[in-house]
Design a protein around this motif. Structure first.
Motif, PDB file in Angstrom:
ATOM      1  N   HIS A 195       7.513  16.621  -1.305  1.00 19.22           N
ATOM      2  CA  HIS A 195       6.737  16.592  -0.065  1.00 19.22           C
ATOM      3  C   HIS A 195       6.154  15.197   0.124  1.00 19.22           C
ATOM      4  O   HIS A 195       5.590  14.622  -0.821  1.00 19.22           O
ATOM      5  N   VAL A 196       6.285  14.660   1.324  1.00 17.52           N
ATOM      6  CA  VAL A 196       5.742  13.340   1.635  1.00 17.52           C
ATOM      7  C   VAL A 196       5.099  13.387   3.010  1.00 17.52           C
ATOM      8  O   VAL A 196       5.455  14.225   3.855  1.00 17.52           O
ATOM      9  N   PRO A 197       4.142  12.489   3.269  1.00 18.10           N
ATOM     10  CA  PRO A 197       3.541  12.435   4.607  1.00 18.10           C
ATOM     11  C   PRO A 197       4.399  11.619   5.566  1.00 18.10           C
ATOM     12  O   PRO A 197       5.056  10.653   5.166  1.00 18.10           O
ATOM     13  N   ALA A 198       4.393  12.008   6.807  1.00 15.67           N
ATOM     14  CA  ALA A 198       5.101  11.250   7.833  1.00 15.67           C
ATOM     15  C   ALA A 198       4.335   9.978   8.172  1.00 15.67           C
ATOM     16  O   ALA A 198       3.117   9.902   8.023  1.00 15.67           O
ATOM     17  N   ASP A 236       0.822  -1.221   0.000  1.00 16.44           N
ATOM     18  CA  ASP A 236       0.000   0.000   0.000  1.00 16.44           C
ATOM     19  C   ASP A 236       0.854   1.268   0.000  1.00 16.44           C
ATOM     20  O   ASP A 236       0.354   2.349   0.322  1.00 16.44           O
ATOM     21  N   ALA A 237       2.126   1.164  -0.373  1.00 12.15           N
ATOM     22  CA  ALA A 237       2.998   2.332  -0.376  1.00 12.15           C
ATOM     23  C   ALA A 237       2.535   3.349  -1.413  1.00 12.15           C
ATOM     24  O   ALA A 237       2.131   2.992  -2.520  1.00 12.15           O
ATOM     25  N   MET A 238       2.578   4.611  -1.050  1.00 14.80           N
ATOM     26  CA  MET A 238       2.252   5.684  -1.983  1.00 14.80           C
ATOM     27  C   MET A 238       3.403   5.839  -2.973  1.00 14.80           C
ATOM     28  O   MET A 238       4.565   5.947  -2.584  1.00 14.80           O
ATOM     29  N   GLU A 239       3.084   5.837  -4.279  1.00 12.06           N
ATOM     30  CA  GLU A 239       4.127   5.848  -5.304  1.00 12.06           C
ATOM     31  C   GLU A 239       4.314   7.245  -5.878  1.00 12.06           C
ATOM     32  O   GLU A 239       3.349   7.918  -6.240  1.00 12.06           O
ATOM     33  N   ILE A 240       5.552   7.664  -5.944  1.00  9.04           N
ATOM     34  CA  ILE A 240       5.931   8.936  -6.548  1.00  9.04           C
ATOM     35  C   ILE A 240       6.907   8.654  -7.681  1.00  9.04           C
ATOM     36  O   ILE A 240       7.857   7.883  -7.514  1.00  9.04           O
ATOM     37  N   GLN A 241       6.659   9.254  -8.831  1.00 13.03           N
ATOM     38  CA  GLN A 241       7.530   9.080  -9.990  1.00 13.03           C
ATOM     39  C   GLN A 241       8.676  10.088  -9.924  1.00 13.03           C
ATOM     40  O   GLN A 241       8.454  11.263  -9.655  1.00 13.03           O
ATOM     41  N   LEU A 286      21.092  19.004  -6.063  1.00  9.62           N
ATOM     42  CA  LEU A 286      20.591  18.819  -4.707  1.00  9.62           C
ATOM     43  C   LEU A 286      19.068  18.797  -4.706  1.00  9.62           C
ATOM     44  O   LEU A 286      18.417  19.245  -5.649  1.00  9.62           O
ATOM     45  N   ALA A 287      18.506  18.275  -3.641  1.00  3.58           N
ATOM     46  CA  ALA A 287      17.049  18.253  -3.482  1.00  3.58           C
ATOM     47  C   ALA A 287      16.710  18.323  -2.000  1.00  3.58           C
ATOM     48  O   ALA A 287      17.585  18.154  -1.134  1.00  3.58           O
ATOM     49  N   ARG A 288      15.440  18.590  -1.717  1.00  2.00           N
ATOM     50  CA  ARG A 288      14.959  18.642  -0.342  1.00  2.00           C
ATOM     51  C   ARG A 288      13.820  17.655  -0.159  1.00  2.00           C
ATOM     52  O   ARG A 288      12.936  17.555  -1.009  1.00  2.00           O
ATOM     53  N   LEU A 289      13.859  16.932   0.945  1.00  2.00           N
ATOM     54  CA  LEU A 289      12.757  16.065   1.344  1.00  2.00           C
ATOM     55  C   LEU A 289      12.006  16.761   2.458  1.00  2.00           C
ATOM     56  O   LEU A 289      12.555  16.980   3.544  1.00  2.00           O
ATOM     57  N   VAL A 290      10.754  17.111   2.187  1.00  2.00           N
ATOM     58  CA  VAL A 290       9.927  17.802   3.177  1.00  2.00           C
ATOM     59  C   VAL A 290       8.907  16.804   3.714  1.00  2.00           C
ATOM     60  O   VAL A 290       8.001  16.378   2.988  1.00  2.00           O
ATOM     61  N   VAL A 291       9.068  16.425   4.968  1.00  2.00           N
ATOM     62  CA  VAL A 291       8.167  15.463   5.604  1.00  2.00           C
ATOM     63  C   VAL A 291       7.141  16.236   6.419  1.00  2.00           C
ATOM     64  O   VAL A 291       7.502  17.002   7.321  1.00  2.00           O
ATOM     65  N   LEU A 292       5.867  16.043   6.079  1.00  2.00           N
ATOM     66  CA  LEU A 292       4.773  16.757   6.736  1.00  2.00           C
ATOM     67  C   LEU A 292       3.907  15.792   7.522  1.00  2.00           C
ATOM     68  O   LEU A 292       3.801  14.597   7.168  1.00  2.00           O
ATOM     69  N   HIS A 299       9.559  11.263  11.288  1.00  2.00           N
ATOM     70  CA  HIS A 299       9.602  12.577  11.928  1.00  2.00           C
ATOM     71  C   HIS A 299       9.467  13.672  10.879  1.00  2.00           C
ATOM     72  O   HIS A 299      10.148  13.662   9.858  1.00  2.00           O
ATOM     73  N   SER A 300       8.581  14.612  11.131  1.00  2.00           N
ATOM     74  CA  SER A 300       8.408  15.726  10.208  1.00  2.00           C
ATOM     75  C   SER A 300       9.639  16.634  10.243  1.00  2.00           C
ATOM     76  O   SER A 300      10.350  16.715  11.247  1.00  2.00           O
ATOM     77  N   GLY A 301       9.879  17.285   9.127  1.00  2.00           N
ATOM     78  CA  GLY A 301      11.044  18.165   9.026  1.00  2.00           C
ATOM     79  C   GLY A 301      11.510  18.251   7.585  1.00  2.00           C
ATOM     80  O   GLY A 301      10.917  17.653   6.676  1.00  2.00           O
ATOM     81  N   THR A 302      12.572  18.978   7.364  1.00  2.00           N
ATOM     82  CA  THR A 302      13.155  19.142   6.033  1.00  2.00           C
ATOM     83  C   THR A 302      14.549  18.528   6.035  1.00  2.00           C
ATOM     84  O   THR A 302      15.383  18.860   6.885  1.00  2.00           O
ATOM     85  N   TYR A 303      14.800  17.644   5.087  1.00  2.00           N
ATOM     86  CA  TYR A 303      16.055  16.909   5.029  1.00  2.00           C
ATOM     87  C   TYR A 303      16.669  17.052   3.634  1.00  2.00           C
ATOM     88  O   TYR A 303      15.961  17.194   2.637  1.00  2.00           O
ATOM     89  N   GLU A 304      17.989  16.982   3.595  1.00  2.00           N
ATOM     90  CA  GLU A 304      18.706  17.167   2.347  1.00  2.00           C
ATOM     91  C   GLU A 304      18.786  15.856   1.559  1.00  2.00           C
ATOM     92  O   GLU A 304      18.802  14.769   2.133  1.00  2.00           O
TER      93      GLU A 304
END
Length: 314
Positions: A127-130, A99-104, A192-198, A172-177
């Motif tokens: 952006h991804v959900p925690a 049931d994993a949410m798929e992102i291309q 570079l990119a950012r992973l934003v966990v909400l 854990h929510s936050g912004t990661y490199e």
């Protein structure tokens, strides 16, 4: 203003990262346990048998079976424990939940492009959900790249011409490199990119605020109709596509292949490579007409096609 401090150890954004850190710590401790005594004994012997010192230099062979067995068995057990723990982590990393949410993900010099199931697109930020499993289906438009999330302790090469997979569940929510860990050209260091966990509620609000008119499957259906794919695949001229995904397909050379993401992509871009048994090679190549993002939308649509009541896959 948040201060940028020197971190000797990357922060942990997932339970998997915690497990990887314990593996590294345990392996390092085991190496210290077995290596330090060797160096201590080495320097003791150097001191004891240095030139000019009176010491017993009898070179006749001596043995101590309990010590030798202990030196063999303990490292073997320690190595086996590390191997089993590593194999478990490897299996977890290669087996995403159903049931994993798929992102291309599409990589190109020098940027990362992300597309959500709802059609939302991002560049160099995702952006991804925690506390929810997220699966990244990735491909490159040019050279080999590698998507690396230090806070998650995961990395996967992104290859041209084939799909690769990476999954995680950030707790854990936050912004990661995120970085490209494979040298890919002049501006590799700037890729570079950012992973934003909400939190889940915040993520739903972000989806609504960045919604599009059509989701990924609908966009694929639009392309399917735009290029007139149904004019052949809806007749006896080409194999049916309904319910094809993850099914075995018999090829003209007598072999069989699983209709996974890579097969669907190859059938769109290079249809003459693997001809389906019973059908003429009439499908043209779309390698010069579609980019990788368009192919991902088509593949998403084909994956969603239900099995037709009167059609069977070859």
């Amino acid at each position: 203003m948040k201060e940028h401090l020197l971190r000797l150890w990357p922060e942990q954004a997932s339970d998997y990262a915690v497990s990887v850190d314990w593996l590294v710590i345990g392996f390092t401790a085991m190496m210290v346990l077995f290596v330090v005594p060797v160096f201590v004994a080495l320097w003791l012997f150097i001191w004891r048998y240095r030139r000019g010192r009176k010491a017993d230099r009898d070179h006749r062979a001596q043995s101590n079976l309990p010590i030798e067995l202990t030196w063999i068995i303990l490292p073997f057990i320690g190595s086996l424990v590390v191997f089993l723990f590593s194999a478990r982590l490897f299996f977890i990393a290669r087996t995403p939940p159903a049931d994993a949410m798929e992102i291309q993900v599409t990589a190109r010099q020098w940027m990362w492009k992300f597309q959500h199931p709802g059609g939302q697109r991002e560049i160099n930020t995702v952006h991804v959900p925690a506390r929810r499993a997220v699966k990244l289906t990735m491909i490159s438009e040019d050279v080999i790249h590698s998507l690396f999330f230090p806070a998650l302790r995961i990395k996967q090469d992104v290859l041209p011409g084939r799909y690769s997979m990476l999954w995680f569940q950030a707790e854990h929510s936050g912004t990661y490199e995120a970085y490209c860990a494979q040298y890919c050209g002049t501006d590799h260091a700037a890729m570079l990119a950012r992973l934003v966990v909400l939190d889940p509620a915040d993520y739903e609000r972000w989806l609504q605020a960045n919604g599009t008119q059509a989701d990924l499957i609908s966009q694929g259906e639009t392309l399917y109709r735009q290029f007139g794919c149904g004019s052949c695949h809806g007749t006896a001229s080409a194999p049916p596509l309904e319910g094809l995904y993850n099914q075995q397909v018999k090829l003209a050379d007598g072999s069989q292949v699983l209709a996974d993401d890579d097969y669907l992509r190859e059938s769109i871009m290079l249809p003459q490579q693997k001809l389906v048994a019973g059908y003429a090679p009439i499908m043209p190549t779309y390698s010069n007409l579609l980019d990788e993002e368009a192919v991902q939308r088509l593949v998403a649509y084909l994956r969603a096609l239900p099995a037709g009541p009167a059609k069977e896959n070859p």
